[in-house]
Enzyme design. Structure first.
Site, short mmCIF file in Angstrom:
data_model
loop_
_atom_site.label_atom_id
_atom_site.label_comp_id
_atom_site.label_asym_id
_atom_site.label_seq_id
_atom_site.Cartn_x
_atom_site.Cartn_y
_atom_site.Cartn_z
N GLU A 45 0.90 -1.30 0.19
CA GLU A 45 -0.09 -0.03 0.23
C GLU A 45 1.05 1.24 -0.03
OE1 GLU A 45 -3.77 -0.13 2.18
OE2 GLU A 45 -2.89 1.75 3.24
N ASP A 56 -2.82 10.31 10.56
CA ASP A 56 -1.78 9.67 10.71
C ASP A 56 -1.03 10.10 11.98
OD1 ASP A 56 -1.71 7.86 8.39
OD2 ASP A 56 -1.11 9.39 7.19
#
Length: 281
Positions: A45, A56
């Site tokens: 990915e 994140d």
């Protein structure tokens, strides 16, 4: 169309490894992708790096900053994928792109065609405004580019149903709400229930991510009904560690991914029944 996690089976769930393209530098991608391919990782990915991601944690954010500082642009990432894809035997590449940083200003059809023509096996679109999703998803479908969709274990029924209906590469089920790299306890009942709902309607494989660090973690989500696991911050941290210590990032990540296929141990120290322990050549 390339199938994702085609080699999965009982005791051998699929594995996707997340990395920011450009961290390590793009020149390393051929060796990195070959290593993942030979290590029987099913999916890379690969994110086109973008700053300030709200989902994140600090490890992935720092990685994106390093990649951007090194000049990892959308075009350079596509060129790098184009150069490595023909030599891969089993590894699939799912490109993750952020709408605001990478996609905005490009016609949906042109964007989807560029990703497809570079040799990406699938696409995960991050942060597309709701009013533009239909146009982008239709462009991806017309380009015959498999789509990765996302939902959370805490998502409502409509969001879960949409993710199941639109996914043609795989459904990425986020195990818990928050930022990547966080260590929230796994709510097995909720996660198992959502996997069951997705299983009843989705035609694509189901992958679970967030908080997946070890072979034990992968075995746990498989036992709940997942086809695959997505490993993110733990692998990115090994890349960062290699840079700090002056080590080869490919060798450092290789050591990490080998551990993801290690025999799962019970509390007695014996291998867990039903877990394949000899799946590497």
């Amino acid at each position: 169309m390339c199938e994702f996690f085609a080699h999965r089976g009982p005791g051998r769930p699929g594995i996707a490894v997340f990395l920011n393209a450009g961290d390590p530098p793009l020149a390393t991608l051929p060796d990195l992708a070959a290593m993942l391919d030979e290590s029987q990782v099913d999916c890379l990915e690969l994110a086109v790096p973008f700053p300030g991601s709200a989902t994140d944690g600090p490890v992935v954010r720092a990685s994106a900053r390093r990649a951007l500082a090194g000049g990892a642009t959308f075009r350079r990432v596509l060129d790098a994928v184009s150069s490595v894809r023909p030599g891969l035997r089993r590894l699939r590449i799912a490109l993750l792109t952020d709408w605001s940083h990478t996609v905005r200003g490009t016609a949906p059809a042109d964007f989807a065609a560029a990703v497809r023509d570079a040799g990406c096996d699938g696409l995960l679109l991050h942060g597309v405004p709701p009013r533009l999703r239909a146009a982008h998803y239709e462009a991806v479908r017309r380009a015959e580019l498999p789509l990765v969709t996302t939902c959370y274990a805490v998502s409502g029924p409509d969001a879960v149903a949409e993710a199941a209906d639109l996914a043609s590469a795989y459904v990425y089920l986020v195990a818990h709400y928050g930022r990547s790299g966080t260590a929230a306890a796994l709510d097995r009942d909720r996660l198992g229930a959502v996997l069951g709902t997705l299983r009843s309607t989705a035609s694509a494989p189901l992958a679970v991510g967030f908080g997946i660090r070890t072979a034990d973690d992968i075995a746990r989500v498989e036992a709940l009904g997942a086809d695959a696991a997505v490993v993110g911050s733990a692998g990115v941290a090994r890349i960062e560690r290699a840079g700090l210590l002056g080590r080869d990032p490919v060798k450092e990540l290789h050591s990490f991914v080998q551990g993801l296929r290690a025999p799962v141990r019970t509390r007695t120290g014996r291998p867990e029944e039903g877990i394949e322990t000899h799946d590497r050549p």
